[in-house]
Design a protein around this motif. Structure first.
Motif, PDB file in Angstrom:
ATOM      1  N   LEU A   1       0.806  -1.212   0.000  1.00  0.00           N
ATOM      2  CA  LEU A   1       0.000   0.000   0.000  1.00  0.00           C
ATOM      3  C   LEU A   1       0.845   1.271   0.000  1.00  0.00           C
ATOM      4  O   LEU A   1       0.483   2.268  -0.632  1.00  0.00           O
ATOM      5  CB  LEU A   1      -0.946  -0.004   1.204  1.00  0.00           C
ATOM      6  CG  LEU A   1      -2.002   1.098   1.247  1.00  0.00           C
ATOM      7  CD1 LEU A   1      -2.905   1.010   0.027  1.00  0.00           C
ATOM      8  CD2 LEU A   1      -2.816   1.014   2.529  1.00  0.00           C
ATOM      9  N   ASP A   2       1.977   1.255   0.706  1.00  0.00           N
ATOM     10  CA  ASP A   2       2.827   2.455   0.736  1.00  0.00           C
ATOM     11  C   ASP A   2       3.323   2.807  -0.668  1.00  0.00           C
ATOM     12  O   ASP A   2       3.345   3.971  -1.068  1.00  0.00           O
ATOM     13  CB  ASP A   2       3.999   2.260   1.696  1.00  0.00           C
ATOM     14  CG  ASP A   2       4.813   1.009   1.381  1.00  0.00           C
ATOM     15  OD1 ASP A   2       4.310   0.136   0.639  1.00  0.00           O
ATOM     16  OD2 ASP A   2       5.951   0.897   1.887  1.00  0.00           O
ATOM     17  N   PHE A   3       3.708   1.788  -1.420  1.00  0.00           N
ATOM     18  CA  PHE A   3       4.152   1.985  -2.798  1.00  0.00           C
ATOM     19  C   PHE A   3       3.027   2.521  -3.675  1.00  0.00           C
ATOM     20  O   PHE A   3       3.208   3.472  -4.442  1.00  0.00           O
ATOM     21  CB  PHE A   3       4.678   0.658  -3.350  1.00  0.00           C
ATOM     22  CG  PHE A   3       4.847   0.629  -4.841  1.00  0.00           C
ATOM     23  CD1 PHE A   3       5.892   1.298  -5.448  1.00  0.00           C
ATOM     24  CD2 PHE A   3       3.964  -0.085  -5.637  1.00  0.00           C
ATOM     25  CE1 PHE A   3       6.062   1.268  -6.829  1.00  0.00           C
ATOM     26  CE2 PHE A   3       4.115  -0.122  -7.015  1.00  0.00           C
ATOM     27  CZ  PHE A   3       5.166   0.556  -7.610  1.00  0.00           C
ATOM     28  N   LEU A   4       1.841   1.926  -3.553  1.00  0.00           N
ATOM     29  CA  LEU A   4       0.711   2.346  -4.381  1.00  0.00           C
ATOM     30  C   LEU A   4       0.243   3.757  -4.044  1.00  0.00           C
ATOM     31  O   LEU A   4      -0.163   4.515  -4.931  1.00  0.00           O
ATOM     32  CB  LEU A   4      -0.450   1.358  -4.220  1.00  0.00           C
ATOM     33  CG  LEU A   4      -0.241  -0.028  -4.830  1.00  0.00           C
ATOM     34  CD1 LEU A   4      -1.457  -0.913  -4.567  1.00  0.00           C
ATOM     35  CD2 LEU A   4       0.012   0.080  -6.334  1.00  0.00           C
ATOM     36  N   ILE A   5       0.288   4.117  -2.753  1.00  0.00           N
ATOM     37  CA  ILE A   5      -0.119   5.477  -2.363  1.00  0.00           C
ATOM     38  C   ILE A   5       0.841   6.503  -2.948  1.00  0.00           C
ATOM     39  O   ILE A   5       0.420   7.521  -3.520  1.00  0.00           O
ATOM     40  CB  ILE A   5      -0.186   5.605  -0.826  1.00  0.00           C
ATOM     41  CG1 ILE A   5      -1.393   4.821  -0.287  1.00  0.00           C
ATOM     42  CG2 ILE A   5      -0.288   7.071  -0.422  1.00  0.00           C
ATOM     43  CD1 ILE A   5      -1.484   4.809   1.227  1.00  0.00           C
ATOM     44  N   ALA A   6       2.153   6.236  -2.819  1.00  0.00           N
ATOM     45  CA  ALA A   6       3.144   7.168  -3.366  1.00  0.00           C
ATOM     46  C   ALA A   6       2.982   7.304  -4.877  1.00  0.00           C
ATOM     47  O   ALA A   6       2.994   8.417  -5.430  1.00  0.00           O
ATOM     48  CB  ALA A   6       4.552   6.689  -3.026  1.00  0.00           C
ATOM     49  N   LEU A   7       2.806   6.170  -5.554  1.00  0.00           N
ATOM     50  CA  LEU A   7       2.639   6.194  -7.006  1.00  0.00           C
ATOM     51  C   LEU A   7       1.332   6.870  -7.397  1.00  0.00           C
ATOM     52  O   LEU A   7       1.289   7.682  -8.331  1.00  0.00           O
ATOM     53  CB  LEU A   7       2.670   4.765  -7.553  1.00  0.00           C
ATOM     54  CG  LEU A   7       2.629   4.630  -9.071  1.00  0.00           C
ATOM     55  CD1 LEU A   7       3.856   5.252  -9.703  1.00  0.00           C
ATOM     56  CD2 LEU A   7       2.506   3.163  -9.477  1.00  0.00           C
ATOM     57  N   GLY A   8       0.265   6.551  -6.663  1.00  0.00           N
ATOM     58  CA  GLY A   8      -1.038   7.137  -6.969  1.00  0.00           C
ATOM     59  C   GLY A   8      -1.050   8.644  -6.789  1.00  0.00           C
ATOM     60  O   GLY A   8      -1.639   9.372  -7.595  1.00  0.00           O
ATOM     61  N   LEU A   9      -0.382   9.131  -5.749  1.00  0.00           N
ATOM     62  CA  LEU A   9      -0.306  10.571  -5.536  1.00  0.00           C
ATOM     63  C   LEU A   9       0.466  11.250  -6.660  1.00  0.00           C
ATOM     64  O   LEU A   9       0.100  12.342  -7.123  1.00  0.00           O
ATOM     65  CB  LEU A   9       0.360  10.870  -4.185  1.00  0.00           C
ATOM     66  CG  LEU A   9      -0.466  10.547  -2.941  1.00  0.00           C
ATOM     67  CD1 LEU A   9       0.375  10.745  -1.679  1.00  0.00           C
ATOM     68  CD2 LEU A   9      -1.719  11.415  -2.883  1.00  0.00           C
ATOM     69  N   GLY A  10       1.538  10.599  -7.106  1.00  0.00           N
ATOM     70  CA  GLY A  10       2.318  11.164  -8.204  1.00  0.00           C
ATOM     71  C   GLY A  10       1.530  11.202  -9.504  1.00  0.00           C
ATOM     72  O   GLY A  10       1.502  12.215 -10.201  1.00  0.00           O
TER      73      GLY A  10
END
Length: 275
Positions: free
Chosen positions: A54-63
Protein backbone atom coordinates in the motif's frame (compact mmCIF):
# COMPACT_ATOMS: atom_id res chain seq x y z
CA UNK A 1 3.40 8.17 -15.55
CA UNK A 2 0.60 10.67 -15.02
CA UNK A 3 2.10 13.23 -17.39
CA UNK A 4 2.63 10.56 -20.05
CA UNK A 5 -0.90 9.22 -19.70
CA UNK A 6 -2.40 12.60 -20.54
CA UNK A 7 -0.76 12.75 -23.98
CA UNK A 8 -2.47 10.69 -26.70
CA UNK A 9 0.16 8.34 -28.11
CA UNK A 10 2.28 8.00 -24.96
CA UNK A 11 1.83 5.26 -22.37
CA UNK A 12 2.24 5.58 -18.62
CA UNK A 13 3.07 1.87 -18.62
CA UNK A 14 6.11 2.68 -20.74
CA UNK A 15 7.38 5.07 -18.10
CA UNK A 16 6.80 2.48 -15.38
CA UNK A 17 8.78 -0.06 -17.39
CA UNK A 18 11.82 2.10 -18.11
CA UNK A 19 11.98 3.36 -14.51
CA UNK A 20 12.10 -0.20 -13.23
CA UNK A 21 8.85 -0.29 -11.23
CA UNK A 22 6.69 -2.13 -13.76
CA UNK A 23 6.82 -5.65 -12.30
CA UNK A 24 6.32 -4.29 -8.80
CA UNK A 25 3.31 -2.33 -9.97
CA UNK A 26 1.68 -5.39 -11.56
CA UNK A 27 2.39 -7.49 -8.46
CA UNK A 28 0.87 -4.86 -6.17
CA UNK A 29 -2.25 -4.51 -8.30
CA UNK A 30 -2.69 -8.27 -8.64
CA UNK A 31 -2.49 -8.60 -4.84
CA UNK A 32 -6.02 -7.23 -4.47
CA UNK A 33 -7.35 -10.78 -4.19
CA UNK A 34 -9.34 -12.99 -1.84
CA UNK A 35 -6.47 -13.09 0.64
CA UNK A 36 -6.58 -9.30 0.84
CA UNK A 37 -10.34 -9.46 1.49
CA UNK A 38 -9.87 -12.08 4.20
CA UNK A 39 -7.22 -9.95 5.91
CA UNK A 40 -9.58 -6.97 5.90
CA UNK A 41 -12.45 -9.09 7.22
CA UNK A 42 -10.19 -10.27 10.06
CA UNK A 43 -9.24 -6.63 10.77
CA UNK A 44 -5.61 -7.42 10.10
CA UNK A 45 -5.15 -4.07 8.42
CA UNK A 46 -1.38 -3.90 8.69
CA UNK A 47 -0.95 -7.27 7.02
CA UNK A 48 -3.50 -6.31 4.36
CA UNK A 49 -1.59 -3.11 3.61
CA UNK A 50 1.69 -5.00 3.36
CA UNK A 51 0.09 -7.63 1.10
CA UNK A 52 -0.82 -5.05 -1.56
CA UNK A 53 2.27 -2.86 -0.97
CA UNK A 54 0.00 0.00 0.00
CA UNK A 55 2.83 2.46 0.74
CA UNK A 56 4.15 1.98 -2.80
CA UNK A 57 0.71 2.35 -4.38
CA UNK A 58 -0.12 5.48 -2.36
CA UNK A 59 3.14 7.17 -3.37
CA UNK A 60 2.64 6.19 -7.01
CA UNK A 61 -1.04 7.14 -6.97
CA UNK A 62 -0.31 10.57 -5.54
CA UNK A 63 2.32 11.16 -8.20
CA UNK A 64 0.07 10.02 -11.06
CA UNK A 65 -3.01 11.84 -9.74
CA UNK A 66 -1.10 15.02 -9.02
CA UNK A 67 0.45 15.03 -12.49
CA UNK A 68 -2.87 14.36 -14.22
CA UNK A 69 -4.64 17.21 -12.40
CA UNK A 70 -1.77 19.71 -12.56
CA UNK A 71 -0.45 18.91 -16.03
CA UNK A 72 -3.74 18.48 -17.90
CA UNK A 73 -4.15 22.20 -18.52
CA UNK A 74 -0.47 22.77 -19.36
CA UNK A 75 -0.24 19.91 -21.84
CA UNK A 76 -3.57 20.91 -23.37
CA UNK A 77 -2.15 24.40 -23.96
CA UNK A 78 1.19 23.13 -25.27
CA UNK A 79 -0.56 20.82 -27.72
CA UNK A 80 -2.44 23.81 -29.05
CA UNK A 81 0.48 26.27 -29.19
CA UNK A 82 3.53 24.02 -29.83
CA UNK A 83 1.99 20.81 -31.12
CA UNK A 84 4.82 19.97 -33.53
CA UNK A 85 7.52 20.27 -30.85
CA UNK A 86 5.47 18.30 -28.30
CA UNK A 87 4.96 15.54 -30.87
CA UNK A 88 8.67 15.55 -31.73
CA UNK A 89 9.67 15.24 -28.08
CA UNK A 90 7.30 12.36 -27.40
CA UNK A 91 8.22 10.70 -30.69
CA UNK A 92 11.80 10.47 -29.49
CA UNK A 93 10.59 9.33 -26.10
CA UNK A 94 8.48 6.46 -27.49
CA UNK A 95 11.15 5.30 -29.97
CA UNK A 96 13.72 5.22 -27.16
CA UNK A 97 11.25 3.34 -24.95
CA UNK A 98 10.78 0.70 -27.65
CA UNK A 99 14.56 0.41 -27.94
CA UNK A 100 14.94 0.00 -24.15
CA UNK A 101 12.16 -2.57 -23.84
CA UNK A 102 13.29 -4.45 -26.94
CA UNK A 103 16.77 -4.66 -25.49
CA UNK A 104 15.42 -6.78 -22.65
CA UNK A 105 14.27 -9.55 -24.98
CA UNK A 106 16.29 -12.73 -24.52
CA UNK A 107 16.22 -15.38 -27.22
CA UNK A 108 15.23 -14.05 -30.65
CA UNK A 109 13.37 -17.06 -32.06
CA UNK A 110 11.10 -17.04 -35.11
CA UNK A 111 8.04 -16.86 -32.89
CA UNK A 112 9.46 -13.79 -31.15
CA UNK A 113 10.20 -12.04 -34.46
CA UNK A 114 6.73 -12.93 -35.75
CA UNK A 115 5.19 -11.52 -32.57
CA UNK A 116 7.21 -8.33 -32.99
CA UNK A 117 5.83 -7.89 -36.52
CA UNK A 118 2.32 -8.67 -35.25
CA UNK A 119 2.73 -5.98 -32.61
CA UNK A 120 3.85 -3.43 -35.22
CA UNK A 121 0.83 -4.20 -37.38
CA UNK A 122 -1.49 -4.08 -34.36
CA UNK A 123 -0.11 -0.75 -33.19
CA UNK A 124 -0.38 0.72 -36.68
CA UNK A 125 -3.99 -0.43 -37.11
CA UNK A 126 -5.22 0.55 -33.64
CA UNK A 127 -3.78 4.05 -33.89
CA UNK A 128 -5.42 4.44 -37.27
CA UNK A 129 -8.89 4.10 -35.78
CA UNK A 130 -11.18 7.06 -36.29
CA UNK A 131 -12.51 8.75 -33.12
CA UNK A 132 -16.21 8.09 -32.60
CA UNK A 133 -18.95 10.28 -31.24
CA UNK A 134 -19.81 8.68 -27.92
CA UNK A 135 -22.34 9.08 -25.18
CA UNK A 136 -21.14 10.51 -21.89
CA UNK A 137 -23.59 8.48 -19.83
CA UNK A 138 -22.17 6.89 -16.70
CA UNK A 139 -22.05 3.39 -18.22
CA UNK A 140 -20.12 4.62 -21.26
CA UNK A 141 -17.68 6.55 -19.06
CA UNK A 142 -17.28 3.47 -16.82
CA UNK A 143 -16.46 1.28 -19.84
CA UNK A 144 -14.02 3.88 -21.16
CA UNK A 145 -12.23 3.94 -17.80
CA UNK A 146 -11.82 0.15 -17.82
CA UNK A 147 -10.43 0.18 -21.36
CA UNK A 148 -8.15 3.18 -20.80
CA UNK A 149 -6.57 1.90 -17.59
CA UNK A 150 -5.92 -1.48 -19.21
CA UNK A 151 -4.10 0.32 -22.01
CA UNK A 152 -2.18 2.50 -19.57
CA UNK A 153 -0.80 -0.62 -17.88
CA UNK A 154 0.69 -1.84 -21.16
CA UNK A 155 3.96 -0.32 -22.34
CA UNK A 156 3.34 1.12 -25.78
CA UNK A 157 -0.43 1.46 -25.54
CA UNK A 158 -1.77 4.94 -24.88
CA UNK A 159 -4.82 5.08 -22.66
CA UNK A 160 -5.31 8.72 -23.64
CA UNK A 161 -5.38 7.75 -27.31
CA UNK A 162 -8.00 5.06 -26.71
CA UNK A 163 -10.06 7.62 -24.82
CA UNK A 164 -9.76 9.80 -27.91
CA UNK A 165 -10.95 6.93 -30.10
CA UNK A 166 -13.84 6.22 -27.73
CA UNK A 167 -14.87 9.87 -27.86
CA UNK A 168 -14.25 10.50 -24.15
CA UNK A 169 -10.88 12.30 -24.12
CA UNK A 170 -12.13 15.89 -24.24
CA UNK A 171 -14.97 15.05 -21.86
CA UNK A 172 -12.63 13.60 -19.19
CA UNK A 173 -9.95 16.29 -19.52
CA UNK A 174 -12.71 18.90 -19.31
CA UNK A 175 -13.89 17.44 -16.01
CA UNK A 176 -10.33 17.50 -14.67
CA UNK A 177 -10.09 21.25 -15.15
CA UNK A 178 -12.72 21.75 -12.43
CA UNK A 179 -12.96 18.38 -10.65
CA UNK A 180 -14.97 19.51 -7.62
CA UNK A 181 -18.23 20.33 -9.40
CA UNK A 182 -21.05 17.84 -8.78
CA UNK A 183 -21.21 16.88 -12.46
CA UNK A 184 -17.44 16.42 -12.56
CA UNK A 185 -17.42 14.32 -9.39
CA UNK A 186 -20.10 12.03 -10.81
CA UNK A 187 -18.35 11.61 -14.15
CA UNK A 188 -14.91 11.11 -12.62
CA UNK A 189 -16.40 8.69 -10.10
CA UNK A 190 -17.80 6.50 -12.89
CA UNK A 191 -14.48 6.72 -14.71
CA UNK A 192 -12.51 5.81 -11.56
CA UNK A 193 -14.77 2.82 -10.86
CA UNK A 194 -14.19 1.58 -14.40
CA UNK A 195 -10.46 2.00 -13.88
CA UNK A 196 -10.57 -0.08 -10.69
CA UNK A 197 -12.43 -2.90 -12.44
CA UNK A 198 -10.03 -2.78 -15.38
CA UNK A 199 -7.03 -2.93 -13.07
CA UNK A 200 -8.45 -5.88 -11.13
CA UNK A 201 -8.81 -8.01 -14.26
CA UNK A 202 -6.12 -6.84 -16.66
CA UNK A 203 -3.20 -6.60 -14.22
CA UNK A 204 -3.52 -10.34 -13.54
CA UNK A 205 -3.65 -11.23 -17.23
CA UNK A 206 -0.68 -9.05 -18.08
CA UNK A 207 1.38 -10.29 -15.16
CA UNK A 208 0.72 -13.93 -16.16
CA UNK A 209 1.64 -13.21 -19.78
CA UNK A 210 4.94 -11.51 -18.90
CA UNK A 211 5.93 -14.29 -16.50
CA UNK A 212 4.84 -17.19 -18.70
CA UNK A 213 6.05 -15.90 -22.09
CA UNK A 214 8.46 -13.01 -21.35
CA UNK A 215 10.23 -12.84 -24.73
CA UNK A 216 6.99 -13.02 -26.73
CA UNK A 217 5.25 -10.49 -24.48
CA UNK A 218 8.12 -8.00 -24.68
CA UNK A 219 8.36 -8.47 -28.45
CA UNK A 220 4.68 -7.72 -28.90
CA UNK A 221 4.85 -4.65 -26.66
CA UNK A 222 7.95 -3.38 -28.47
CA UNK A 223 6.30 -3.88 -31.84
CA UNK A 224 3.10 -2.22 -30.69
CA UNK A 225 5.06 0.83 -29.58
CA UNK A 226 6.83 1.07 -32.93
CA UNK A 227 3.54 0.75 -34.80
CA UNK A 228 1.71 3.19 -32.55
CA UNK A 229 4.35 5.91 -32.92
CA UNK A 230 2.60 6.99 -36.12
CA UNK A 231 0.30 9.14 -33.98
CA UNK A 232 3.30 11.26 -32.92
CA UNK A 233 4.91 11.83 -36.32
CA UNK A 234 5.65 15.58 -35.97
CA UNK A 235 5.60 16.40 -39.69
CA UNK A 236 1.97 15.27 -39.83
CA UNK A 237 0.94 17.85 -37.22
CA UNK A 238 -0.60 21.16 -38.31
CA UNK A 239 2.02 23.89 -38.70
CA UNK A 240 4.94 21.51 -39.20
CA UNK A 241 6.07 23.40 -42.31
CA UNK A 242 6.64 26.51 -40.18
CA UNK A 243 8.99 24.80 -37.71
CA UNK A 244 12.71 24.42 -38.37
CA UNK A 245 13.91 20.89 -39.09
CA UNK A 246 16.79 21.31 -36.65
CA UNK A 247 14.42 22.29 -33.81
CA UNK A 248 12.26 19.23 -34.44
CA UNK A 249 15.31 16.96 -34.45
CA UNK A 250 16.60 18.51 -31.22
CA UNK A 251 13.24 17.87 -29.53
CA UNK A 252 13.27 14.29 -30.77
CA UNK A 253 16.80 13.86 -29.43
CA UNK A 254 15.82 15.35 -26.08
CA UNK A 255 12.99 12.85 -25.70
CA UNK A 256 15.25 9.96 -26.70
CA UNK A 257 18.04 11.05 -24.34
CA UNK A 258 15.62 11.47 -21.43
CA UNK A 259 14.36 7.90 -21.70
CA UNK A 260 17.85 6.43 -22.11
CA UNK A 261 19.06 8.36 -19.06
CA UNK A 262 16.12 7.21 -16.93
CA UNK A 263 16.60 3.62 -18.08
CA UNK A 264 20.31 3.68 -17.19
CA UNK A 265 19.60 5.10 -13.75
CA UNK A 266 16.95 2.47 -13.12
CA UNK A 267 19.28 -0.28 -14.36
CA UNK A 268 22.02 0.98 -12.06
CA UNK A 269 19.68 0.87 -9.07
CA UNK A 270 18.62 -2.68 -9.96
CA UNK A 271 22.25 -3.81 -10.10
CA UNK A 272 22.95 -2.26 -6.69
CA UNK A 273 19.93 -4.01 -5.19
CA UNK A 274 21.10 -7.37 -6.55
CA UNK A 275 24.57 -6.79 -5.11
Amino acid sequence: MGSADIVPGVSGGTMAFITGIYERLLSALAAFDFRFVRLLAARRFRQAAAHVQLDFLIALGLGVGGAVVSMAGLLHTLLQTHRVLVFAFFFGLVVASAWVIGGRIVGWRRSVVATLLLGIIGGWLVTGLVPVDASHAWLAVFFSGAVAISAMLMPGVSGAFLLLVLGQYEFITGLLRDPFRLEALQGLGAFALGCLCGIAVFSRLLRWWLRRFPAVALAFLTGFMLGAVRTLWPWAAPGAADVSLSVIVVCMGAGFALVVSIARLAHGKENKQHE
